[in-house]
Design a protein around this motif. Structure first.
Motif: not given
Length: 619
Positions: A571-589
């Protein structure tokens, strides 16, 4: 093999013409006394014209002077000169006189002596000990003499006898290494021979030698290792006797070239002139074959002629000779032109060259004995047999340049048969460092199945390379027990022998099992049970646990708690991976909006209304 009789006849005939300026050279080898100290030194001795001199090699022995039969003229039936294991070979010293040299050597050989030394009975220069003249002795044993012989001076003989009588041991090294010169990697040799086949056992012996040596001679010649030249002895008749029956019967070209009557009877059989003509045909055959690049065919011709055209069957004729020449494919016309007219009163260039070559030049001396072998311009002395002659020819090569045939069993000196020649040997695998050559044995670590052994060759040899463990396990310890095999050989001779893990010891003589349980070097985890095995151990944990040898510890069974831990980690691995993906999305927007704002300052965007460019005028 006509012996001294022919030599005397040659010299007499040439003397009658006043031109006997050559000389007979006594061939010698070196004799070195190594003990006692009073006799130490190097002396000359004359090689006998029989037996088998060890050309190219040496022979060490201890001298024995018999108490009886000191001239060696009778059998040594009550004495055995054979050396005992570990002892030096026996050199039998006998006195000259009362019987033939060959008989002395034969009796010494039968008594077990390794060599015979004949002490001269008068103070004179050394002479060549020769075989008896034909018909003068029962010479059936002459060809059976295989030991070397040497004539020594009277003074040296007396000194050796005195030392022996004083209780001294006299050790001698007979050295033939320089008896024949060996200037380069090619040997040049000549055989002074004769086509006569009616002189009894001596002629038979020569013919048998030609047949036996043919294959070896042709092999050496074809590969360029040797240069062979056949030679033929003739003499000429003094002018005062040209009309005599003897000269007419024995000579051609008006007395210029002569040979003895084969049967020594002018009233029957073939004449000496028949022998001269056949000798000339053989010399011409060699000349023509040599010019065509196939000089080795001479051996085929002389051996085939002796079989197909013997005197005793009355086939010793020109017609029979022509048939042999045709069968070998050699140009018969060229040979006939070379032979010329035997009745003409002119010189034949081939036979004239043979007569000139008979006279000694340099260190060779005159050729007066038939047959005579000349190797590198030095006359060979000894038995005319394939092994003996091949050994002498091989000694004429510069060392290390001799062809492989010189290292075959034909030339073995048998020095490796006694005490392995004093070299290293592994009896378990039958590997030895002793190598027998015509120059004597050498102690050299061998190469076996592409694996090279290294060492001094005398005290040790070790297999080297990646395959070294194949031979006697590299000299290391090896053990098998309970279906398991362990070895201390590391396939690298430079690292020596090392006991494998689980064992201790020198790796050569032994490797002993280590009891890991008793020494507490393994299976020390709480609740573990240790059991020692040969070369290893077994460790068992409590029920429900398993043992890790690498960490020497026990782990529990897989349970829900363990599973929960893995789920949490996932779960931690998935959470970290998801957070990183959301962060990348926000930065791109964010970046996209900023870029749009900047670009809007310079050009209208698609979602903004157009501004009219019309201008209104009031009139």
């Amino acid at each position: 093999m006509m012996g001294a009789k022919l030599g005397l006849l040659l010299c007499v005939c040439v003397l009658l013409l006043g031109c006997c300026v050559g000389r007979f050279v006594v061939e010698k080898n070196s004799l070195k006394v190594t003990s006692p100290k009073s006799l130490k030194g190097t002396y000359e001795c004359a090689i006998g014209n029989f037996g088998v001199p060890k050309y190219g090699g040496t022979l060490v022995g201890s001298v024995l002077y018999p108490k009886v039969n000191q001239k060696g003229c009778t059998n040594f039936s009550d004495v055995n000169f054979q050396s005992k294991p570990g002892g030096l070979p026996t050199f039998l010293l006998v006195d000259r006189g009362d019987c033939y040299f060959t008989l002395k050597a034969w009796n010494a050989q039968n008594g077990g002596a390794a060599a015979i030394l004949v002490a001269d009975d008068k103070a004179e220069t050394l002479i060549t000990m020769d075989t008896p003249e034909e018909g003068k002795a029962n010479d059936d044993y002459v060809d059976k003499i295989s030991i070397p012989s040497a004539l020594i001076s009277k003074s040296l003989g007396d000194s050796i006898k005195q030392a022996l009588s004083d209780g001294e041991m006299v050790n001698i090294n007979l050295d033939w290494r320089e008896s024949l010169p060996h200037p380069d990697d090619r040997v040049e040799y000549e055989l002074w021979t004769n086509s006569n086949d009616e002189c009894g056992p001596k002629c038979d012996s020569l013919i048998n030698f030609l047949k036996d040596f043919k294959g070896v001679a042709q092999q050496l010649e074809k590969r360029g290792f040797t240069q062979f030249t056949p030679r033929y002895i003739t003499w000429f008749c003094p002018e005062a006797f040209l009309l005599s029956r003897q000269c007419k019967s024995q000579c051609i070209n008006n007395g210029r070239y002569c040979a003895p009557d084969p049967e020594q009877d002018f009233s029957r059989g073939y004449d000496g002139k028949d022998v001269v003509v056949q000798n000339l045909r053989q010399a011409c055959f060699y000349k023509v074959a040599n010019e065509s690049g196939k000089p080795w065919q001479w051996w085929d011709y002389v051996t085939d002629f002796s079989i197909r055209c013997p005197m005793k069957e009355n086939k010793y004729t020109e017609e029979c000779s022509d048939q042999v020449i045709k069968s070998l494919g050699v140009d018969l016309k060229k040979i006939k032109d070379c032979v010329g007219d035997p009745h003409a009163d002119i010189e034949n260039p081939v036979l004239k060259a043979e007569q000139d070559a008979q006279i000694g030049k340099g260190s060779r001396g005159d050729v007066t004995i038939l047959p005579t072998l000349v190797i590198n311009n030095r006359q060979y002395r000894g038995k005319l047999s394939r092994p003996a002659v091949l050994k002498a020819i091989c000694s004429g090569f510069l060392e290390t340049t001799e062809p492989s045939i010189c290292l075959t069993s034909d030339l073995e000196t048998n020095e490796c048969l006694e005490n392995n020649g004093g070299c290293w040997q592994d009896k378990s695998s039958n590997i030895t460092a002793c190598r027998d050559t015509f120059r004597g044995r050498v102690c050299e670590c061998p190469i076996v199945q592409n694996v090279k052994f290294v060492g001094d060759g005398y005290t040790h040899c070790e297999a080297s390379g990646s395959l070294s463990c194949q031979f006697n396990n590299g000299g290391c310890w090896k053990g098998v027990q309970g279906g398991r095999a362990y070895s201390a050989c590391l396939d690298d001779y430079r690292k020596g022998c090392t006991c494998p893990p689980g064992f201790r010891g020198d790796g050569v003589q032994s490797c002993e099992d280590i009891d890991e349980c008793k020494e507490k070097t393994a299976c020390q985890c709480p609740g573990c049970k240790c059991k020692n095995t040969w070369g290893s151990y077994e460790c068992k944990c409590k029920s429900g646990l398993f043992y890790s040898r690498e960490n020497d510890t026990c782990f529990g069974e897989y349970s829900a708690s363990v599973l929960n831990i893995w789920v949490i980690i996932l779960v931690l691995v998935v959470a970290v991976a998801g957070g990183y993906a959301f962060y990348k999305y926000r930065i791109q927007r964010y970046m996209d909006s900023e870029i749009r704002a900047i670009m809007a300052q310079y050009m209208p965007l698609d979602n903004q209304p157009e501004v009219s460019n019309q201008v209104h005028h009031n009139i």
